[in-house]
Design an enzyme around this catalytic site. Structure first.
Site, PDB file in Angstrom:
ATOM      1  NE  ARG A  85      -3.670  -2.300   2.527  1.00 37.46           N
ATOM      2  CZ  ARG A  85      -3.431  -3.613   2.660  1.00 37.46           C
ATOM      3  NH1 ARG A  85      -2.186  -4.048   2.862  1.00 37.46           N
ATOM      4  NH2 ARG A  85      -4.426  -4.483   2.601  1.00 37.46           N
ATOM      5  CG  HIS A 110      -0.871  -5.600  -4.356  1.00 38.47           C
ATOM      6  ND1 HIS A 110       0.258  -5.541  -3.571  1.00 38.47           N
ATOM      7  CD2 HIS A 110      -1.687  -6.526  -3.773  1.00 38.47           C
ATOM      8  CE1 HIS A 110       0.150  -6.382  -2.562  1.00 38.47           C
ATOM      9  NE2 HIS A 110      -1.022  -6.994  -2.655  1.00 38.47           N
ATOM     10  CG  HIS A 180      -0.089 -11.526  -4.038  1.00 39.64           C
ATOM     11  ND1 HIS A 180      -1.024 -12.372  -3.484  1.00 39.64           N
ATOM     12  CD2 HIS A 180      -0.173 -10.370  -3.326  1.00 39.64           C
ATOM     13  CE1 HIS A 180      -1.656 -11.750  -2.504  1.00 39.64           C
ATOM     14  NE2 HIS A 180      -1.156 -10.528  -2.379  1.00 39.64           N
ATOM     15  CG  ASP A 240      -2.686  -7.976   4.738  1.00 41.34           C
ATOM     16  OD1 ASP A 240      -1.590  -8.148   4.161  1.00 41.34           O
ATOM     17  OD2 ASP A 240      -3.625  -7.322   4.253  1.00 41.34           O
ATOM     18  CD  GLU A 306       1.971 -10.356  -0.534  1.00 37.86           C
ATOM     19  OE1 GLU A 306       1.997  -9.243  -1.110  1.00 37.86           O
ATOM     20  OE2 GLU A 306       1.064 -10.693   0.257  1.00 37.86           O
TER      21      GLU A 306
END
Length: 348
Positions: A85, A110, A180, A240, A306
């Site tokens: 982000r 992304h 991803h 996350d 990631e």
């Protein structure tokens, strides 16, 4: 045995653009990976379990239409120009504010709605793999500069997938690329991956607000928190979050993560040059999407690891820089090495 490389048609988009699928295979019973020219997507990762049975480990779809319709999940995708982000979908570079296309509330995620995971890449065979190439034009999703990007996927005879990303620009810009792929070492459709055991070489992580943007201040110590994976333990709960990897940016990949599934015996050792790793447990999956196995994807059907620079780095001068200038070269390398561990379930 030399890696076998093949290409076949995978379909066409609504505008008539052809999409190909490239298959890399290290042997009849070894690692096999399939990559699409659409979005640079890793469609399948097939690796043997402790009994020698090869299973499909990557979440994804069997057809192109599903990828095009559900691109927001980023299954297997090559993500850019900026992975993760950017707050407020804007940043200041050299005194000039750059407005991006918001696609995650008011933020850019992304690379925006038309990011790298939504385009068709040129492809050519290289030794042991395939190289994807495109030039992202100046102003694409608001990012400045024409960015020339080459991403190479190669497979070693020993069963390691290597992804090397390179880029140059004709104007100052920011770059942060990642892959991803969601992995379930038990096999696509085998249920939740939260029983996987994870170790991370990360003593700190970046706390975030309710929208996923890092809060002010330095990365926080993981000691005594649910973010402490310095010793291997089962993944439990929703994540996350970006982990600040020990050692920061490196010239050569170093091992930063180990993932193990006690049921199948499959293990993954992940090495990278990047300073961060986003652990995402895919809790947005709610059973409405069905992958290659035919089994609906529920929460934590796979884990994304990631490798990246930190989220919102263009607005955080205290984070490792993601600025790329003319005459400089961006390079990022990540290696996924698969293996098996002997013994029954629960073997450490």
């Amino acid at each position: 045995m030399r890696t076998q490389v093949g290409r076949e048609p995978f379909g066409t988009l609504d505008d008539g653009t052809r999409v190909d699928r490239w298959t890399l295979e290290s042997g009849p019973a070894g690692l096999r990976v399939r990559i699409l020219t659409y979005g640079g997507i890793v469609q399948t990762v097939e690796a043997p379990d402790r009994d020698g049975v090869r299973g499909q480990l990557a979440l994804g779809f069997a057809d192109l239409a599903s990828y095009a319709a559900h691109g927001g999940s980023h299954f297997g995708a090559l993500v850019g120009r900026y992975a993760n982000r950017i707050a407020g979908a804007s940043f200041v570079l050299d005194g000039r504010t750059r407005a991006l296309t918001p696609n995650n509330g008011r933020h850019s995620l992304h690379g925006g709605p038309g990011g790298f995971s939504r385009v068709v890449w040129d492809a050519r065979e290289v030794d042991g793999g395939v190289q994807l190439h495109r030039v992202s034009p100046d102003g694409e999703e608001g990012f400045p500069g024409a960015l020339d990007v080459r991403v190479t996927y190669t497979l070693s005879p020993g069963g390691a997938l290597r992804i090397v990303s390179r880029a140059t620009t004709d104007a100052p810009t920011v770059v942060n690329l990642t892959n991803h792929t969601y992995l379930n070492l038990g096999g696509d459709g085998s249920g939740s991956a939260t029983g996987h055991e994870l170790r991370l070489a990360a003593s700190r992580y970046t706390p975030v607000d309710g929208t996923g943007i890092p809060v002010p201040g330095a990365p926080a110590d993981v000691t005594g928190t649910r973010f402490d994976f310095r010793a291997a333990r089962a993944v439990a709960g929703a994540y996350d979050h970006n982990f600040a990897l020990d050692g920061g940016v490196r010239e050569a990949p170093r091992t930063v993560a180990e993932l193990y599934d006690p049921r199948s015996g499959r293990a993954l050792e992940l090495a990278t040059t990047e300073p961060g790793l986003q652990l995402y447990t895919a809790d947005h999956l709610d059973g409405t999407l069905t992958g290659t196995s035919g089994v609906p994807y529920g929460p934590a059907a796979g884990l994304a690891l990631e490798t990246q620079h930190f989220p919102d780095s263009p607005n955080r001068p205290d984070f490792p820089s993601t600025v790329l200038r003319p005459g400089e070269s961006y390079r990022s390398e990540t290696v996924y090495a698969f293996s098996v561990r002997p013994g029954g379930a629960g073997t450490p």
